[in-house]
Each structure stands twice: as C-alpha cells, then as structure tokens.
Design a protein around this motif. Structure first.
Motif, PDB file in Angstrom:
ATOM      1  N   GLU A 246       0.813  -1.210   0.000  1.00 38.97           N
ATOM      2  CA  GLU A 246       0.000   0.000   0.000  1.00 38.97           C
ATOM      3  C   GLU A 246       0.853   1.270   0.000  1.00 38.97           C
ATOM      4  N   ASN A 247       2.136   1.137   0.350  1.00 43.26           N
ATOM      5  CA  ASN A 247       2.980   2.327   0.449  1.00 43.26           C
ATOM      6  C   ASN A 247       3.323   2.936  -0.910  1.00 43.26           C
ATOM      7  N   VAL A 248       2.956   2.306  -2.023  1.00 44.17           N
ATOM      8  CA  VAL A 248       3.226   2.901  -3.337  1.00 44.17           C
ATOM      9  C   VAL A 248       2.093   3.808  -3.791  1.00 44.17           C
ATOM     10  N   LEU A 249       1.020   3.871  -3.014  1.00 41.89           N
ATOM     11  CA  LEU A 249      -0.109   4.722  -3.367  1.00 41.89           C
ATOM     12  C   LEU A 249       0.099   6.135  -2.837  1.00 41.89           C
ATOM     13  N   ALA A 250      -0.452   7.103  -3.550  1.00 48.99           N
ATOM     14  CA  ALA A 250      -0.438   8.484  -3.062  1.00 48.99           C
ATOM     15  C   ALA A 250      -1.379   8.581  -1.862  1.00 48.99           C
TER      16      ALA A 250
ATOM     17  N   ARG B 292      -7.024   5.788  -4.108  1.00 49.80           N
ATOM     18  CA  ARG B 292      -7.719   4.609  -3.597  1.00 49.80           C
ATOM     19  C   ARG B 292      -7.683   3.478  -4.626  1.00 49.80           C
ATOM     20  N   VAL B 293      -7.581   2.246  -4.126  1.00 51.16           N
ATOM     21  CA  VAL B 293      -7.569   1.063  -4.976  1.00 51.16           C
ATOM     22  C   VAL B 293      -9.005   0.739  -5.367  1.00 51.16           C
ATOM     23  N   VAL B 294      -9.221   0.623  -6.670  1.00 52.13           N
ATOM     24  CA  VAL B 294     -10.532   0.267  -7.198  1.00 52.13           C
ATOM     25  C   VAL B 294     -10.616  -1.243  -7.433  1.00 52.13           C
ATOM     26  N   LEU B 295      -9.504  -1.842  -7.865  1.00 53.21           N
ATOM     27  CA  LEU B 295      -9.471  -3.264  -8.165  1.00 53.21           C
ATOM     28  C   LEU B 295      -8.063  -3.791  -7.951  1.00 53.21           C
ATOM     29  N   HIS B 296      -7.952  -4.960  -7.365  1.00 55.56           N
ATOM     30  CA  HIS B 296      -6.668  -5.628  -7.177  1.00 55.56           C
ATOM     31  C   HIS B 296      -6.858  -7.089  -7.533  1.00 55.56           C
TER      32      HIS B 296
ATOM     33  N   THR C  15       2.400 -11.466  -8.390  1.00 54.82           N
ATOM     34  CA  THR C  15       1.991 -10.703  -9.566  1.00 54.82           C
ATOM     35  C   THR C  15       0.698  -9.974  -9.224  1.00 54.82           C
ATOM     36  N   HIS C  16       0.699  -8.658  -9.420  1.00 60.55           N
ATOM     37  CA  HIS C  16      -0.436  -7.821  -9.040  1.00 60.55           C
ATOM     38  C   HIS C  16      -0.877  -6.975 -10.228  1.00 60.55           C
ATOM     39  N   PHE C  17      -2.168  -6.988 -10.494  1.00 58.17           N
ATOM     40  CA  PHE C  17      -2.787  -6.080 -11.457  1.00 58.17           C
ATOM     41  C   PHE C  17      -3.723  -5.200 -10.642  1.00 58.17           C
ATOM     42  N   VAL C  18      -3.425  -3.902 -10.593  1.00 56.19           N
ATOM     43  CA  VAL C  18      -4.147  -2.987  -9.711  1.00 56.19           C
ATOM     44  C   VAL C  18      -4.651  -1.799 -10.520  1.00 56.19           C
ATOM     45  N   ILE C  19      -5.910  -1.470 -10.297  1.00 58.52           N
ATOM     46  CA  ILE C  19      -6.489  -0.250 -10.863  1.00 58.52           C
ATOM     47  C   ILE C  19      -6.826   0.654  -9.688  1.00 58.52           C
ATOM     48  N   THR C  20      -6.315   1.873  -9.740  1.00 57.62           N
ATOM     49  CA  THR C  20      -6.670   2.857  -8.722  1.00 57.62           C
ATOM     50  C   THR C  20      -7.512   3.936  -9.403  1.00 57.62           C
ATOM     51  N   ASP C  21      -7.884   4.947  -8.655  1.00 60.05           N
ATOM     52  CA  ASP C  21      -8.646   6.036  -9.257  1.00 60.05           C
ATOM     53  C   ASP C  21      -7.752   6.967 -10.078  1.00 60.05           C
ATOM     54  N   ARG C  22      -6.437   6.685 -10.143  1.00 62.61           N
ATOM     55  CA  ARG C  22      -5.511   7.523 -10.913  1.00 62.61           C
ATOM     56  C   ARG C  22      -4.721   6.779 -11.978  1.00 62.61           C
ATOM     57  N   ARG C  23      -4.508   5.467 -11.786  1.00 62.78           N
ATOM     58  CA  ARG C  23      -3.596   4.763 -12.689  1.00 62.78           C
ATOM     59  C   ARG C  23      -3.875   3.268 -12.691  1.00 62.78           C
ATOM     60  N   VAL C  24      -3.255   2.588 -13.656  1.00 65.10           N
ATOM     61  CA  VAL C  24      -3.228   1.135 -13.719  1.00 65.10           C
ATOM     62  C   VAL C  24      -1.807   0.724 -13.384  1.00 65.10           C
TER      63      VAL C  24
ATOM     64  N   HIS D 215     -14.871   2.804 -17.386  1.00 64.46           N
ATOM     65  CA  HIS D 215     -15.572   3.805 -16.576  1.00 64.46           C
ATOM     66  C   HIS D 215     -14.595   4.690 -15.814  1.00 64.46           C
ATOM     67  N   GLU D 216     -13.554   4.110 -15.256  1.00 65.42           N
ATOM     68  CA  GLU D 216     -12.561   4.894 -14.511  1.00 65.42           C
ATOM     69  C   GLU D 216     -11.846   5.883 -15.429  1.00 65.42           C
ATOM     70  N   VAL D 217     -11.514   5.454 -16.644  1.00 67.27           N
ATOM     71  CA  VAL D 217     -10.834   6.350 -17.588  1.00 67.27           C
ATOM     72  C   VAL D 217     -11.730   7.537 -17.908  1.00 67.27           C
ATOM     73  N   PHE D 218     -12.989   7.288 -18.216  1.00 63.29           N
ATOM     74  CA  PHE D 218     -13.885   8.395 -18.546  1.00 63.29           C
ATOM     75  C   PHE D 218     -14.172   9.266 -17.336  1.00 63.29           C
ATOM     76  N   ASP D 219     -14.271   8.676 -16.139  1.00 58.34           N
ATOM     77  CA  ASP D 219     -14.471   9.485 -14.935  1.00 58.34           C
ATOM     78  C   ASP D 219     -13.276  10.389 -14.686  1.00 58.34           C
TER      79      ASP D 219
END
Length: 172
Positions: free
Chosen positions: A5-9, A13-17, A85-94, A159-163
């Motif tokens: 979690e320390n790599v997040l600003a 917030r994490v949307v998907l992991h 191996t982690h695939f994470v979508i946040t409200d700012r990035r993939v 949806h996240e990209v358009f938001d």
C-alpha cells in the motif's frame, strides 16, 4: 504477499486488485501430484528391495532430494510468482507488478489511456478469464494475460478512464 500500500499516493484509492487467474497453477499442481506419486512409488520399491540399510537410506535420500528440487522449481516457484503478480487499478492509474526476487512493473496514468480492449477464447470464456489490452498515448499496446473476470475489469477500467477525464461521454 499482499500488495504494498505504500506505493499509493495519500488520497489515492484502490478500485481493483487482482492476481492472475488460477489456471496458471494447474500445471504446477499436476507436477506436484505426479512427482509425489513417482517419489512414493520409487521409495516403496527401494524400501522393499533386498539392499543393505545404508544403500536403502542413500537411495531414499536421493529420491527425497530430487523430489524437493522438482517441487521447488516446478511447483513452489510458479506459485510464488503467481502470488507476487499484481494487477491494480486505482482512481488515478493502472499498475502491474510482477516478480518474487526481482521486481518489475509499469504504471499507466488513466488520463493517458486511449483504448481498452479484451479478448478471450473458448477455454478462457469457460474459466472466466482473458487478456486485457491497454493502449496508452505514448506506447505500443500492453497485454495483460490471465486477468480474472476480464470483461468486468474492462468495463470498470473504461468507466474509470472516462471518470478521470471528466468527459461528457462518461457513462453514468
């Protein structure tokens, strides 16, 4: 191992992991079962052989060492790689991170994503997995294989990209 979690600003917030789909572990589990059955059979043959106790112990030790090497290399190592191996979508990035001893990763800001695609064949559809393809402004398309529930991830990322862009085309 959990996602760091320390790599997040601070306000990200994490949307998907997700980890890769469990189908990646089918081969390692089969290797575990077959190698264990062969080692048990070999140990039974050696144990019932008319050898001296020292020779029996040495051969049983060799069987155990070979079994440990095979299991470590073809079962434990793939599991650790899958788990790390982690695939994470946040409200700012993939974010995509992979590797156990050595780590590698890529971050794609949502604002730089041009298109999001997915594909899956018949087996992938049955297992509810597939490949997610993300095309960003400055790179060739990136393919992320074995993403569980790839259609949902595709829709969520869209949806996240358009938001993020605040577009009028943003689905409600």
């Amino acid at each position: 191992m959990g996602y760091p979690e320390n790599v997040l600003a601070a306000d990200e917030r994490v949307v998907l992991h997700r980890h890769p789909h469990w189908k990646r572990l089918i081969g390692p589990v089969l290797v575990l079962l077959i190698a264990t059955a062969l080692a048990a059979f070999g140990a039974a043959v050696v144990y019932h052989a008319d050898w001296s106790p020292v020779a029996t112990n040495v051969v049983l030790g060799v069987i155990a060492v070979v079994w440990l090497v095979i299991i470590g290399w073809l079962t434990v190592w793939p599991f650790l790689n899958w788990r790390s191996t982690h695939f994470v979508i946040t409200d700012r990035r993939v974010m995509f991170r992979h590797g156990f001893l050595t780590r590698a990763g890529i971050d794609i800001p949502l604002a730089r994503i041009n298109s999001v695609e997915f594909r899956h064949g018949l087996l992938d559809r049955l297992l509810r997995t597939g490949t997610l393809i993300i095309e960003s402004a400055s790179q060739d398309p990136l393919e992320f294989h074995d993403i569980p529930l790839v259609e949902r991830v595709h829709s969520l990322l869209y949806h996240e990209v358009f938001d993020t862009l605040g577009s009028e085309e943003s689905p409600s």
